[in-house]
Scaffold this motif. Structure first.
Motif, short mmCIF file in Angstrom:
data_model
loop_
_atom_site.label_atom_id
_atom_site.label_comp_id
_atom_site.label_asym_id
_atom_site.label_seq_id
_atom_site.Cartn_x
_atom_site.Cartn_y
_atom_site.Cartn_z
N GLY A 215 -48.42 -86.36 39.92
CA GLY A 215 -49.72 -87.04 39.85
C GLY A 215 -50.86 -86.11 39.50
O GLY A 215 -52.00 -86.36 39.84
N TYR A 216 -50.52 -85.04 38.82
CA TYR A 216 -51.57 -84.09 38.49
C TYR A 216 -51.27 -83.43 37.16
O TYR A 216 -50.13 -83.02 36.89
CB TYR A 216 -51.64 -83.03 39.60
CG TYR A 216 -52.38 -81.78 39.19
CD1 TYR A 216 -53.76 -81.80 39.07
CD2 TYR A 216 -51.70 -80.61 38.92
CE1 TYR A 216 -54.43 -80.67 38.67
CE2 TYR A 216 -52.37 -79.47 38.53
CZ TYR A 216 -53.73 -79.51 38.42
OH TYR A 216 -54.41 -78.40 38.03
N VAL A 217 -52.25 -83.35 36.33
CA VAL A 217 -52.11 -82.66 35.05
C VAL A 217 -53.26 -81.66 34.94
O VAL A 217 -54.39 -82.00 35.29
CB VAL A 217 -52.19 -83.67 33.88
CG1 VAL A 217 -52.14 -82.94 32.55
CG2 VAL A 217 -51.07 -84.67 33.99
N PHE B 237 -56.42 -79.66 33.94
CA PHE B 237 -57.66 -80.12 33.27
C PHE B 237 -57.77 -81.64 33.27
O PHE B 237 -58.26 -82.25 32.33
CB PHE B 237 -57.75 -79.59 31.83
CG PHE B 237 -57.33 -78.16 31.68
CD1 PHE B 237 -57.98 -77.18 32.41
CD2 PHE B 237 -56.31 -77.79 30.84
CE1 PHE B 237 -57.59 -75.84 32.30
CE2 PHE B 237 -55.92 -76.46 30.73
CZ PHE B 237 -56.57 -75.48 31.45
N TRP B 238 -57.30 -82.23 34.37
CA TRP B 238 -57.18 -83.69 34.43
C TRP B 238 -58.48 -84.41 34.16
O TRP B 238 -58.51 -85.46 33.55
CB TRP B 238 -56.65 -84.10 35.81
CG TRP B 238 -57.53 -83.63 36.93
CD1 TRP B 238 -57.46 -82.44 37.56
CD2 TRP B 238 -58.63 -84.32 37.51
NE1 TRP B 238 -58.43 -82.33 38.51
CE2 TRP B 238 -59.16 -83.47 38.51
CE3 TRP B 238 -59.21 -85.57 37.30
CZ2 TRP B 238 -60.25 -83.83 39.28
CZ3 TRP B 238 -60.30 -85.93 38.07
CH2 TRP B 238 -60.81 -85.07 39.06
N ASN B 239 -59.57 -83.85 34.59
CA ASN B 239 -60.80 -84.64 34.47
C ASN B 239 -61.35 -84.64 33.05
O ASN B 239 -62.14 -85.48 32.69
CB ASN B 239 -61.85 -84.17 35.47
CG ASN B 239 -62.42 -82.82 35.10
OD1 ASN B 239 -61.71 -82.01 34.54
ND2 ASN B 239 -63.67 -82.60 35.40
N LEU B 240 -60.90 -83.68 32.24
CA LEU B 240 -61.37 -83.69 30.85
C LEU B 240 -60.47 -84.52 29.95
O LEU B 240 -60.93 -85.14 29.00
CB LEU B 240 -61.45 -82.25 30.33
CG LEU B 240 -62.54 -81.40 30.98
CD1 LEU B 240 -62.57 -80.01 30.39
CD2 LEU B 240 -63.91 -82.05 30.81
N ARG C 76 -58.24 -89.55 33.56
CA ARG C 76 -57.26 -90.00 34.54
C ARG C 76 -56.32 -91.04 33.95
O ARG C 76 -55.22 -91.24 34.46
CB ARG C 76 -57.96 -90.61 35.74
CG ARG C 76 -58.67 -89.58 36.57
CD ARG C 76 -59.26 -90.27 37.76
NE ARG C 76 -60.21 -89.39 38.40
CZ ARG C 76 -60.23 -89.13 39.69
NH1 ARG C 76 -59.40 -89.72 40.48
NH2 ARG C 76 -61.12 -88.33 40.20
N GLN D 190 -54.19 -93.30 36.27
CA GLN D 190 -54.98 -93.44 37.49
C GLN D 190 -56.40 -93.97 37.23
O GLN D 190 -57.23 -93.95 38.14
CB GLN D 190 -55.12 -92.08 38.18
CG GLN D 190 -53.81 -91.52 38.69
CD GLN D 190 -54.02 -90.16 39.34
OE1 GLN D 190 -55.06 -89.56 39.20
NE2 GLN D 190 -53.00 -89.72 40.04
N ALA E 59 -58.65 -94.95 40.26
CA ALA E 59 -59.57 -93.88 40.64
C ALA E 59 -60.99 -94.43 40.76
O ALA E 59 -61.73 -94.09 41.68
CB ALA E 59 -59.52 -92.76 39.62
N VAL E 60 -61.37 -95.28 39.81
CA VAL E 60 -62.72 -95.86 39.86
C VAL E 60 -62.88 -96.69 41.12
O VAL E 60 -63.90 -96.62 41.82
CB VAL E 60 -62.97 -96.71 38.60
CG1 VAL E 60 -64.29 -97.47 38.72
CG2 VAL E 60 -62.99 -95.82 37.36
#
Lengths: 575, 567
Positions: B76-78, B80-83, B86, B91, B95-96
């Protein structure tokens, strides 16, 4: 992006490679690292179920600050010649000042709006309510842009130095932008001044063996301090106590204060070490930020050794322009207090920081008075003088505890008595002397910083109050058995050792006292002579062959990864 | 000459020196800016980095080192995920949604922390209904008292709370003249009187403040502290806490801890927030201070003081073992009370009660810190003893909040039996009175990059729900109210922080938020009850005796009125 993360490794290695690969193309390498710095600024690390992505306007603010200072400084410099001579000199000088004002106001307004608006509203409402009103403070949903407290001061130093004529403006906007957003120090310092950094952009970059050695050593040391002594201690011990101080005994609260004192130093100085090391691998030297501050003999010395780039910034750009210590005694004391008050308030916007700032501001005044006071008086006169001073300090402490912290009367009296006694001891302690005298000064200064950390760390005034009450109550209950236990270590010992062996017993004991041992080790490390770490340990590490260093880094990464479930932001990110 | 001049002393502190004058710095290129890399430097850096990367790669090719992989697919993680977004991780919408819930939570936390609870109101009682007025009807709830924000999680099985709501209605409309008591037992989740204090504040603001309630004579744990009560434990009490199973007679009193002393054991209390006591004094009226103790053939004496004047001496001597209380009625005010064993034998006691003699709510916070649910069951308590204590207290609503300690080694079948026994003990103490179970709060654990709920939490909540409803108790799902799965992680990361770093308790702000959520749910159920009852006949107001029952078996002397003269 956080340094102690896998993301940073994936980010940094290509950037480092590109920087040196483009060594023959100055413009290209500058542009690449400039872009990479914005990427670094906007990218988050784990955990992913935290807040939503960094808002894009954060980058906009950074760019705005860059453009504002670049334009203002250029204008100031262009008007410099006209301000010195000719009939229009006065008018030109005013125009220069206007451009300076535009830069200062523009930068500080952004900082003030994002960082202090809610506190001003709250403080205004609190004061009004104290006078009989009955208002509820509105709360604005403001997100503090990461690193704004750092890059604002950094870029302001440029404009002010150009205005003072101590620096010629940077002809290249690209280089100036690079200076503002250079990623190693962008989000949590050290605060690098333009006059220290920009000249390095005008000489050919060199990667020497010395730079590589220094860079690798500083990054390794910084990672260890940041993650093991900073983050791990926080997660496993200090955060737990600070979250609900009322649930813990007086001793446990006291130990949490010692723990936080070590933690914040390790966190921030570790971060600074990594920043310095990373910059060094790119061929840049950025200033030191810490100099074993808890070894200071006095509070003035402490602030010379703690977050040096902030305190010296405020000294050079605020204290000295105000007149420093050249004016009357009253003026000097005011300058001292104001500077220290702003140093404190830079760290945060809350009543806790107002208290913290004033405690340190007043202690600095005491520090100066005590250093300069006449010691020619007779013993009786001195005794009376010091006792009167201690009584005043104790009474002030009592009033503060009773009316500001709203502690129970008995505790407030106890707090006042302890404050008075502490003041008396500090004032009566001989200024000079042998080794014991030195140790005495260090112990007193260290404990002053430890105790004042209550207001630095506690999330609210209520929480600070609770911790003060717990410590003053002194319930004599000691420490609960499992407070320092490292669960996974104990489980591992149980699996890895044979039953009923002394090895298992020793292992279990170590795992049960794990966090306490770490606290003792970290504190001991801090108080070792500088040479032990910065010279001998460094020399030892640098004597290792490169492959061994590579393996050591990999091993450290594994330890760090398994110690915590994800990287923790540097405490100073929040400032 | 210069060699004979001593160097100026180095300034010691940050602000001790003077400004140094430096030459102006000029920014001009020093020749071509072509970079240079020393081969030795490149070799050392390159080999170090390559070795480290090789070690990392090894973890992906050698199964034995897989545990050391810095990144795994499907976690569930990549990077630089936020750039990259999601959505890339599937997600986006989730996430929102979570972010919105988090914002709501933080706004609630700030409101709970910053908006002062309304001043505690005094409800003036009207006389009890006369027989001819017995046909009086339930009035509609005043719109100002209606619940404005409907809770997302309400009270389940609220119909079982009708006996309590009937009394609450009488209090609400001014037809009850004495305190309405609620007793809230739990484990360390109730430490520091956090949740109970938050609920008490809110309900007393709404229905009137009738005092603090029950308090132990010694701490069972450093976290046993009550807000608004300043306690000084002097001298030596010996004590026995129920979780230690240290009393063969299993009589631990109302709060699960009994103390005894042959002389010297002393506890002093001062009730009320600063300034509150004076306000009560100004308003007049009376307070009620009770001392709960055990009787025994060789029982010693307890001396009770108020403001350093002796209110009376209680002899705990009796022909048989039993329990009793002494009630003192004193002028309202910010008094300091003291209970001290003064010899004559070993005096054993269970606690004290402080109430105001007027209508309002009393919410007892009885934290059995460190207790498993079974510690509050017939296995540890003498049921008859508990029953007598319960009835002596005159509790209208019992609230239970256990389970946090039972998560370790959780076994559903075993826990079901334990909880059932606990509920039976409480229900059998007075079957007519209402009871309510609050589920455990979320308990988190760190897993990879996330804080997730411990796997047993959801099962335990379900079990608590079904057992509570089966036993005829109402149920409040604190876990769902917090936000369900993963909520402790969100509470821990919120600003202000709501969940403690140990991921098993709440912070001060967290107590306020959960207290607010529970109070809203309870008041919503009450509003619904009132809505259904409009026009129905009101129950008769209880007499003073019914409201504050006197049991000859336990009340040695029903009440001692303090007339201001020292005894």
């Amino acid at each position: 992006m956080l340094f102690a993360s896998f993301d940073f490794l994936l980010f940094f290695l290509p950037v480092l490679g590109a920087w040196w690969a483009l060594r023959r193309r100055p413009w290209a390498r500058t542009a690449v690292v400039l872009a990479a710095s914005y990427f670094f600024y906007m990218a988050s690390s784990r955990p992913v179920d935290g807040s939503l992505p960094t808002p894009w306007y954060f980058a906009g603010l950074l760019a705005f600050s860059t453009v504002l200072d670049y334009v203002c400084s250029a204008r100031i410099h262009r008007l410099a010649g006209g301000a010195e001579e000719g009939a229009g000199a006065g008018r030109t000088a005013r125009r220069r000042n206007l451009w300076l004002t535009a830069s200062v106001v523009g930068n500080l307004s952004l900082l003030g709006y994002f960082k202090y608006t809610n506190f001003f509203l709250e403080a205004f409402t609190d004061v009004a309510n104290g006078l009989g009103a009955s208002w509820v403070a509105p709360h604005l949903e403001l997100m503090l842009p990461i690193g704004i407290s750092f890059y604002t001061f950094q870029s302001l130093s440029y404009t002010i130095d150009v205005w003072r004529g101590k620096l010629t403006p940077e002809p290249s906007f690209l280089k100036f932008a690079f200076f503002v957003v250079f990623f190693p120090q962008l989000v949590a310092g050290p605060i690098v001044r333009a006059s220290e950094f920009l000249p390095q952009m005008h000489v050919r970059p060199r990667l020497r063996l010395e730079d590589v050695n220094e860079g690798l050593f500083r990054i390794f040391k910084g990672l260890f301090k940041k993650v093991v002594l900073g983050d791990w201690l926080a997660v496993a011990f200090t955060d737990v106590v600070f979250d609900t101080p009322g649930s813990y005994t007086s001793w446990e609260n006291m130990l949490a204060l010692y723990g936080f004192t070590l933690q914040i130093y390790a966190d921030f100085s570790g971060y600074s070490d990594i920043a310095i090391g990373v910059a060094r691998l790119l061929g840049f030297k950025i200033p030191e930020n810490f100099d074993r501050p808890y070894q200071a003999r006095s509070l003035g010395e402490f602030w010379r050794r703690w977050h040096m780039t902030l305190s010296t910034w405020l000294r050079d750009y605020l204290f000295f322009p105000l007149g420093g210590s050249r004016g009357s005694a009253a003026r000097t004391y005011f300058n001292l207090w104001l500077t220290m008050f702003l140093v404190g308030m830079w760290h945060g916007a809350s009543w806790n920081f107002v208290i913290y700032s004033n405690i340190h501001g007043l202690a600095m005044l005491f520090n100066r008075w005590n250093r300069l006071r006449s010691r020619e008086r007779g013993m009786l006169a001195t005794l009376l003088q010091l006792t009167a001073l201690a009584a005043l300090a104790g009474f002030t402490m009592y009033l503060f505890a009773e009316h500001v912290l709203a502690l129970e009367h008995d505790l407030a009296v106890r707090g006042g008595a302890l404050g008075g006694a502490f003041t008396w001891i500090c004032a009566a302690f001989p200024v000079t002397g042998g080794r014991l005298n030195h140790v005495g000064h260090v112990v007193l200064t260290f404990h002053f910083t430890v105790l004042s950390r209550v207001f630095f760390r506690a999330e609210t005034l209520e929480s600070a109050r609770e911790m003060c009450a717990q410590v003053l109550r002194w319930d004599g209950r000691g420490v609960r058995p499992d407070l320092f236990k490292v669960q996974w270590m104990e489980e591992w010992v149980m699996v890895a050792t044979a039953p009923a062996t002394s090895l298992r017993e020793a292992g279990v004991w170590v795992s049960q006292q794990g966090m306490l041992l770490l606290l003792v080790f970290g504190t001991f490390w801090h108080f070792t002579p500088r040479e032990w770490v910065d010279v001998r340990l460094r020399r030892w590490m640098l004597a290792l062959p490169a492959p061994v260093i590579g393996v050591a880094y990999a091993a450290l990464a594994v330890v760090l990864m398994n110690l915590l479930t994800g990287p923790r932001a540097n405490i100073y990110f929040a400032f | 000459m210069s060699s004979s001049t001593p160097p100026p002393p180095r300034p010691e502190g940050l602000l001790d020196g003077v400004a140094e004058v430096a030459d102006a710095v000029s920014l001009e290129d020093a020749g071509a800016l072509v970079g240079e890399v020393e081969p030795a430097a490149a070799r050392r850096l390159g080999v170090s980095v390559l070795t480290m990367l090789s070690c990392i790669m090894l973890t992906y090719f050698v199964p034995a080192f897989q545990w050391a992989q810095p990144w795994r697919e499907g976690e569930g993680y990549v990077p630089f995920w936020n750039l990259i977004g999601r959505e890339f991780m599937g997600q986006g919408a989730q996430a929102v949604e979570r972010e919105e819930a988090q914002r709501e939570l933080e706004a609630l936390a700030r409101a709970a922390a910053e908006e002062p609870v309304a001043p505690r109101v005094r409800v003036e009682a009207t006389p009890p209904l006369e027989q001819e007025e017995a046909q009086a009807r339930y009035p509609a709830l005043a719109s100002a008292d209606a619940v404005r924000d409907a809770p997302k999680v309400g009270v389940e099985g609220a119909s079982t709370l009708e006996p309590f709501f009937e009394q609450l209605t009488l209090l609400d409309i001014g037809r009850r003249s004495t305190p309405l008591r609620v007793s809230h037992w739990g484990d360390s989740v109730l430490g520091n009187d956090g949740i109970t204090g938050a609920i008490r504040d809110r309900l007393q603001a709404r229905f009137g403040d009738a005092g603090h309630g029950f308090h132990l004579l010694a701490q069972n744990n450093p976290s046993y502290r009550h807000r608004g009560v300043s306690v000084d434990y002097k001298g030596e009490w010996r004590s026995c806490y129920v979780i230690n199973k240290c009393k063969a007679d299993r009589r631990y009193g109302f709060g699960g801890l009994t103390v005894w002393s042959s002389g010297g054991g002393e506890t002093r209390f001062r009730f009320g927030e600063p300034g509150e006591g004076e306000a009560l004094q100004d308003a007049g009226g009376e307070d009620r201070f009770e001392v709960w103790y055990a009787t025994a053939p060789k029982g010693g004496d307890l001396r009770v003081k108020m403001d350093r004047e002796v209110l009376g001496v209680i002899s705990t001597r009796a022909e048989t073992d039993g329990e009793a209380r002494e009630v003192y009625t004193v002028p309202a005010g910010p008094h300091e009370y003291g209970v001290r064993a003064v010899g004559g034998g070993s005096a054993r006691a269970f606690g004290v009660v402080l109430e105001h003699e007027r209508p309002g709510i009393v919410w007892d916070g009885v934290a059995l810190i460190g207790a498993f649910t079974s510690r509050f069951s017939p296995k540890y308590f003498d049921v008859e003893h508990f029953r007598r204590q319960f009835r002596m207290r005159g509790t209208e609503l019992s609230v239970l909040m256990f389970g946090g300690n039972d998560l370790n080694g959780f076994n559903a079948d075993r826990y079901r039996g334990t909880l059932r026994a606990t509920l039976e003990m409480v229900r059998s103490a007075d079957p007519v009175k209402s009871c309510l179970v609050i589920s455990i709060i979320d308990h988190g654990e760190r897993k990879g990059a996330r804080i997730v709920s411990r796997p047993q939490v959801a099962s335990m909540v379900e079990l608590q729900r079904s057992e509570a409803l089966t036993a005829g108790c109402a149920f409040f799902d604190a876990y769902a109210a917090m936000g369900g799965e993963g909520s402790m992680g969100r509470w821990n990361r919120s600003s202000p922080r709501l969940g403690s770093g140990d991921l098993a308790h709440l912070t001060h702000h967290g107590h306020q938020v959960l207290g607010e959520l529970f109070t809203r749910a309870l008041l919503a159920a009450y509003a619904e009850f009132r809505g259904e009852r409009v026009g129905a006949a009101l129950p008769l107001s209880p007499s003073a005796e019914e409201e504050a029952p006197v049991d000859p078996a336990v009340d040695a002397s029903p009440s001692t009125r303090f007339d201001g003269e020292p005894r």
